[in-house]
Scaffold this motif. Sequence first.
Motif, PDB file in Angstrom:
ATOM      1  N   TYR A 119       0.906  -1.173  -0.224  1.00 20.66           N
ATOM      2  CA  TYR A 119      -0.036  -0.032   0.131  1.00 20.66           C
ATOM      3  C   TYR A 119       0.872   1.279  -0.096  1.00 20.66           C
ATOM      4  CZ  TYR A 119      -3.674  -3.034   1.437  1.00 20.66           C
ATOM      5  OH  TYR A 119      -4.658  -4.321   1.401  1.00 20.66           O
ATOM      6  N   TYR A 166      -2.392   0.278   5.812  1.00 25.49           N
ATOM      7  CA  TYR A 166      -2.949  -0.385   4.459  1.00 25.49           C
ATOM      8  C   TYR A 166      -4.012   0.471   3.802  1.00 25.49           C
ATOM      9  CZ  TYR A 166      -1.325  -3.667   8.129  1.00 25.49           C
ATOM     10  OH  TYR A 166      -0.256  -4.288   8.823  1.00 25.49           O
ATOM     11  N   ARG A 172      -3.306   0.079  -3.533  1.00 23.30           N
ATOM     12  CA  ARG A 172      -2.940  -1.328  -3.324  1.00 23.30           C
ATOM     13  C   ARG A 172      -2.378  -2.109  -4.500  1.00 23.30           C
ATOM     14  NH1 ARG A 172      -7.180  -5.855  -1.920  1.00 23.30           N
ATOM     15  NH2 ARG A 172      -7.930  -5.672  -3.840  1.00 23.30           N
ATOM     16  N   ARG A 194       0.488  -6.018   3.930  1.00 31.52           N
ATOM     17  CA  ARG A 194       0.121  -7.184   4.668  1.00 31.52           C
ATOM     18  C   ARG A 194      -0.338  -8.395   3.658  1.00 31.52           C
ATOM     19  NH1 ARG A 194      -6.003  -4.640   6.264  1.00 31.52           N
ATOM     20  NH2 ARG A 194      -6.553  -4.227   4.346  1.00 31.52           N
TER      21      ARG A 194
END
Length: 147
Positions: free
Chosen positions: A112, A117, A121, A142
């Motif tokens: 990201y 986050y 993306r 993640r």
Amino acid sequence: MSSHQQENDRKQSRRPRRIRRILAAVGLTAAVASLGLVAPSSASAAPQAWECGTGNVCVWSNINGTGSRCAWSNADPDWWNGSIQCSWSDTQNVRSVWNRGTSSSYNYVALYTGANYTGTRYCFRQDGGYDNDFSARIRSHRWQASC
């Protein structure tokens, strides 16, 4: 024997000693210089291109898995201020990515552009999820089951 002959005899007897000293000095210099040839160089300690441990996601500052590298085995919500910091990522784009994750639950790693986050993306599948000419300023990542 005249004093002139005695002087010449002394000079000639010194020549072999002088030559031996010069040869010894040359030999010692060569021996010391050869030590530099067998000493390890600092360049050999640099990571090889695409060096990334199994289970990690790795990113590099240059294309083709070269340059400065950062690696994680877990999610990181903030590369700049988190527990694991990627020192160059706040001023340089990530240029190469390789997902070497091994989890059966998480098949992707999502990168990201924002902390926690957020932002754009980018997803990379494990087992071959890599990009050798990526270019984005990344701040968090993640592991995910899908993207």
